[in-house]
Structures are given as structure tokens and as C-alpha cells.
Write a protein that holds these residues in place. Structure first.
Motif: not given
Length: 220
Positions: A74-92
Motif C-alpha cells: 500500500r502507498c499513501s500517494n500515487n507517485t510511484c509510477g508503473a508500480a501503481h499501474n494495473w492492466v484491467v481486461t475483460e474476462v471472457t
């Protein structure tokens, strides 16, 4: 390709429910965790889209979901770049594993196509017996089933729902629930003495897993 079960989550309102274990994503005082029904640590989740298509920041209260090496943080800010980036894709499709005994159970809130090599049964209590009836082609949404097939992991493709007007005394849950919340719970269990290697037997474990089948036999 279809993601494995551990990468699939069901958005239940504004809570994330894990397909692999039937537990919710929770944020306690120090870490992201998996939480069972009734926990005070189950988190309300928000998604914020960022520049890249399909990429989101995931937040609960004032903490962002943060990837740190091989674990979640967990992090109290979202300045950690790619560490906060999550790919969300549809489940088929939903993966279901049938073990060496040749049987498994399954429940989903969506309709799925039955893959080749698998038979999906509903059940009807008939006096002292349980009659099994095979679904043809599609398991309707919200119908728990017993699966039979060769040991393998099968992808059950999510499809359009179909009308179901028959009987099915099998129950299911997306959430891991306490056994004590079910009257006389029965589950499919392995038994080397049975001709098929499995029996329907009263369940004495603490919890019934999510996305699985169970029965409640009131006159047991």
C-alpha cells in the motif's frame, strides 16, 4: 490467452472478490489482504483510468494498490509510477480444474458454455436418492453444478444466458461463507471406497469456498 484464476476478480458492488479463493480484497492497518464475509477490513475500491488504455490506479480510502516485487503493498500517494499501474481486461472465460478423481464442482453468476470433454450435472433430491441431470451446451447463470471429465483445467467461456425452468437442488456461492450459515451442508468429497471415487457427504469444515457448489438437506 485466458488469465489464470489468481488474476481474475469479480466486481461485487464496489468490492473486489477473488475468483481463486472467494475472498474479498481488504486493506487492514498495514497491508492488502484477502478477507472473508463479515470482516471489517473489506475495502471499497475505486478505479482511476490513466493515459494508457486499460490501465488503472486502484485505490481504497487514502491508499493505492502498489506492486513491490512479488507482493502487493500500500502507498499513501500515487507517485510511484508503473508500480501503481494495473492492466484491467475483460474476462471472457473462467478456468476450472478437474482433478485426478474426475469430478469437481462449480458455480458462477454468469452463464458459461460447457467445454468439450466435460459433463455438467444439476441435481434433484428424489426421496433417499439424488438424481443427476446433464445440462446441454450451457450452464445458466446462477446454477451450481457437478462437473465430470478427464483431469485437466478447462476454460468455461462466458456466454449469453439461457432460460432455465427445471429443478436444481444444488446451491452455490461466489463468496467464501461460514459452514455454520448453512443448514445441514453437504458437499462433494473424495472417497476411495466409492465406485466413482466421490460421495455427497455432510461437510464439517469451517468454510465453504467461493464459486463452488454445496447442498442444504434440511431433513438430514
Amino acid at each position: 490467452t485466458t488469465n489464470g484464476a489468481a488474476a481474475i476478480f469479480y466486481l461485487d458492488g464496489n468490492h473486489l472478490l477473488s475468483y481463486s479463493n472467494g475472498q474479498y480484497i481488504g486493506l487492514n492497518s498495514s497491508d492488502w489482504t484477502f478477507e472473508s464475509v463479515g470482516s471489517n477490513d473489506i475495502s471499497e475500491i475505486t478505479f482511476t483510468a490513466i493515459a494508457n488504455a486499460g490501465v488503472y490506479n486502484i485505490k481504497s480510502a487514502d491508499r493505492w494498490l502498489h506492486s513491490s516485487d512479488t507482493y502487493l503493498n500500500r502507498c499513501s500517494n500515487n507517485t510511484c509510477g508503473a508500480a501503481h499501474n494495473w492492466v484491467v481486461t475483460e474476462v471472457t472465460a473462467l478456468p476450472v480444474t478437474i482433478g485426478s478423481v474426475g469430478y469437481s464442482t462449480f458455480y458462477a453468476p454468469v452463464a458459461v458454455a460447457i467445454p468439450d470433454g466435460v459433463t455438467a450435472y444439476r441435481a434433484v433430491i428424489n426421496g433417499e436418492y439424488i438424481d443427476l441431470h446433464a445440462f446441454e451446451g450451457t450452464i445458466p447463470a446462477g446454477q451450481a453444478v457437478i462437473l465430470q471429465g478427464t483431469a485437466n483445467t478447462y476454460n468455461f467461456t462466458i456466454t449469453a444466458d439461457v432460460e432455465f425452468t427445471g429443478e436444481n437442488h444444488l446451491l452455490g456461492t461466489t463468496k467464501k461463507i461460514a459452514t455454520s450459515s448453512v443448514s445441514n451442508p453437504y458437499t462433494l468429497q473424495t472417497d476411495s471406497n466409492a465406485a466413482t471415487g466421490v460421495v455427497m457427504r455432510r461437510y464439517t469444515g469451517e468454510n465453504i469456498n467461493g464459486f463452488k457448489m454445496y447442498m442444504s438437506i434440511s431433513d438430514a
